[in-house]
Design an enzyme around this catalytic site. Structure first.
Site, mmCIF file in Angstrom:
data_model
loop_
_atom_site.group_PDB
_atom_site.id
_atom_site.type_symbol
_atom_site.label_atom_id
_atom_site.label_comp_id
_atom_site.label_asym_id
_atom_site.label_seq_id
_atom_site.Cartn_x
_atom_site.Cartn_y
_atom_site.Cartn_z
ATOM 1 N N GLU A 130 1.023 -0.101 -4.810
ATOM 2 C CA GLU A 130 0.268 1.008 -5.120
ATOM 3 C C GLU A 130 1.111 2.411 -5.016
ATOM 4 O O GLU A 130 1.672 2.411 -3.986
ATOM 5 C CB GLU A 130 -1.022 1.078 -4.254
ATOM 6 C CG GLU A 130 -1.831 2.563 -4.095
ATOM 7 C CD GLU A 130 -2.558 2.664 -3.206
ATOM 8 O OE1 GLU A 130 -3.713 3.759 -3.367
ATOM 9 O OE2 GLU A 130 -2.260 2.558 -1.995
ATOM 10 N N ASP A 174 0.990 -1.043 -0.120
ATOM 11 C CA ASP A 174 -0.010 -0.058 0.164
ATOM 12 C C ASP A 174 0.870 1.130 0.030
ATOM 13 O O ASP A 174 1.846 1.558 0.736
ATOM 14 C CB ASP A 174 -0.854 -0.152 1.222
ATOM 15 C CG ASP A 174 -1.729 1.091 1.339
ATOM 16 O OD1 ASP A 174 -2.605 1.356 0.569
ATOM 17 O OD2 ASP A 174 -1.367 2.064 2.332
#
Length: 598
Positions: free
Chosen positions: A305, A269
């Site tokens: 990401e 993330d």
């Protein structure tokens, strides 16, 4: 009885002195805690037992038994009892005691699973708690067969690290080794993964290494060096990755999920928030290298990401693919007309931007993380980009959690889904998309007091950033994230899958996936770069050719309200499957794919 156990404080040099969490030895169990600010720490395990402190702040103790299922914790200088930050399971919540688990207790039914190559990937993202009425690993496992029958090849789970309360997205986890116990036990998670493997499905996990949650994070009390003093990112204190003990916590965590739970990959993330690592080897590089050196007998896929879109992590082959938000943003701006917040950048010339994204990957040059060298994204294969029409962020951060297909007409949505599934990038769909669930997905949490107030107040700015408010709605209409009904109202409605409309959509999607599997996937195994070429196209149209494998894949997308004449020298029509090869026109709001031998 534990008080009868022989307890020893000698240094066990044969063991790894940098490992976090309980370690099973030939003669018992070794417990460890890095607490450099403490003078003394005791192990609480059916009584309190002094631990030995080493010069680098580690406290150790070894017992001559393996008390599986028994609760334990650590007693600090001031008498406070804290859980193990590397706990593998929690007795209650993030403030409670930890549980010693047996890593060999689960009997794997598919031990020979070796995964699937990346180019076969079609991702289905799901939140365990909202995926079924029960919200458990066991209940989710029972639904996997339906996903496999559609032709999906991978399931991606939102973060599982133990977080405060019983409900939440999981991005505020504080115990990175402990599967959230509201979903079930560690063995329940293993059974879920095992079931998926038996159906030919990979399982990926979203991990959050850029911050720790605001509640239940006791590290700052006994290991303040875990964080950079006075430095923060968007979610909290920056993590001090330059510290050896801290690096080891996260490197071992990645290996732990992939090894003990046999996961097929990890999605990291917001890696842009961990870019400030001045170590000789960046933490992201070391994690990637360690994973590849440690697990060599099966496919393991590492994804990121990275909103700033730097190509260095991908170009150096440290990670396979990035969630390409640009694809979502420009598509959303085109079909909804929304131009505020994240869509503002895509307001001018959106079709030009879409053409570039489809052909080359990123819209912008990006920002570096591990290297100043940023080759253009067109140097990367199309499989280096994960595309989606919606995901947990893009739905859940909207004011009312509305899904894309509920705010545009079906023909437009089908056209976009076709583009997603038949383009050479890796497609991702969100839970419920396989039968077109119209249940909203909200941001939800389980806080009270000041933290609950902060969560509630943050919803309006997020909503304004993700498209604003529907006509006649305002910030007052945003559901309170801490109310349980906000969570239960986000659970997908499986009854919709059994309706005539739901079955028709699933059947149509299955056919689309079959075309991808039969004609496109085989060509992606040796694709070297983006190989996309933008062709001249009428206004509100996108014409792109990709050279992949032995064929040229041709996209002809028409989002205008006029019929468009196509060039006469196109290849064989791949989609729609029920038209003649001599297709010469593209109807309003429609798409066609062709392919021809190189």
């Amino acid at each position: 009885m534990l008080d009868e156990l022989a307890l020893t404080n000698e240094e066990t040099g044969a063991l790894d002195d940098n490992a976090w969490g309980p370690v099973l030895t030939e003669s018992g169990t070794r417990f460890r805690l890095w607490a450099p600010s403490q003078n003394a720490v005791k192990l609480r395990l059916s009584g309190d037992h002094p631990m030995t402190r080493s010069g680098d702040g580690w406290f150790d103790i070894e017992i001559d038994h393996q008390p599986f299922g028994v609760a334990y914790g650590f007693v600090l200088d001031d008498g406070q009892v804290v859980p193990d930050p590397a706990s593998h399971a929690q007795q209650t919540d993030v403030s409670g005691l930890s549980i010693l688990t047996d890593p060999k207790a689960y009997d794997w039914q598919h031990p020979d699973w070796r995964g699937r190559p990346w180019h076969e990937t079609i991702v289905y993202e799901l939140h365990v708690g909202a995926f079924t009425p029960e919200g458990t690993f066991q209940a989710a496992a029972a639904k996997l067969e339906q996903l496999a029958e559609l032709g999906l090849t991978a399931v991606e789970l939102l973060p599982l690290a133990q977080f405060p309360g019983s409900r939440g997205w999981g991005y505020d986890g504080v115990m990175h080794y402990a599967p959230h116990n509201a979903y079930g036990s560690p063995d329940d998670l293993k059974a879920f993964i095992d079931t998926a493997h038996g159906l030919g499905l990979m399982v990926f996990l979203d991990v959050v290494y850029n911050h720790l949650g605001p509640e239940g994070n006791f590290l700052s009390q006994y290991a303040p060096a875990f964080f950079r003093e006075g430095k923060q990112n968007d979610w909290g204190d920056q993590i001090a990755f330059e510290c050896p003990a801290v690096r080891r916590y996260f490197i071992d965590n990645a290996i732990y999920w992939l090894d003990e739970f046999r996961l097929d990959g990890l999605r990291f993330d917001a890696v842009n928030e961990i870019k400030d690592d001045d170590s000789q080897t960046h933490i992201l590089e070391e994690i990637s290298t360690t994973v590849r050196q440690s697990i060599t007998d099966r496919h393991v896929h590492l994804m990121i990401e990275n909103p700033p879109n730097g190509t260095d992590l991908l170009a150096q082959e440290l990670f396979l693919a990035d969630w390409n938000d640009g694809f979502h943003h420009v598509i959303h701006r085109i079909v909804t007309g929304e131009t505020s917040g994240i869509f503002e950048k895509f307001a001018p010339e959106p079709f030009e931007k879409l053409r570039k994204i489809m052909a080359e990957g990123y819209l912008d040059r990006g920002e570096p993380i591990v290297s100043d060298a940023l080759p253009p994204s067109r140097c990367l294969p199309p499989t280096a980009f994960i595309h989606f029409l919606q995901n947990h962020d893009q739905v859940g951060n909207r004011a009312l959690g509305d899904r894309l297909h509920t705010i545009i007409n079906e023909q437009t949505y089908k056209t976009l889904m076709t583009v997603l599934m038949l383009s050479p990038q890796i497609p991702l769909i969100f839970m419920g998309d396989h039968y077109k669930d119209d249940t909203p997905f909200h941001f939800f949490a389980d806080y009270d007091g000041e933290l609950a107030d902060a969560m509630r107040e943050n919803r309006a700015p997020e909503a304004e950033n993700f498209g604003g408010y529907p006509e006649g709605k305002s910030a007052e209409d945003i559901p309170d994230p801490n109310e349980e009904v906000t969570f239960t109202g986000s659970k997908i409605d499986w009854a919709q899958a059994e309706t005539a409309e739901g079955k028709a959509w699933s059947s149509w999607l299955r056919r689309l996936i079959e075309v991808r599997r039969e004609h496109i996937v085989p060509q992606l195994s040796d694709v070297q770069d983006s190989s996309g070429t933008v062709l001249p196209a009428p206004e509100q149209c996108v014409f792109v050719d990709w050279t992949i494998g032995s064929v040229v894949l041709q996209l002809r997308l028409n989002l205008s309200d006029e019929t468009i004449r196509l060039e006469p020298d196109l290849g064989t029509c791949l989609w729609p499957v029920d038209v003649e090869e001599s297709t010469s026109e593209l109807l309003p709001v429609s798409v066609a794919f062709f392919f021809r031998e190189r």
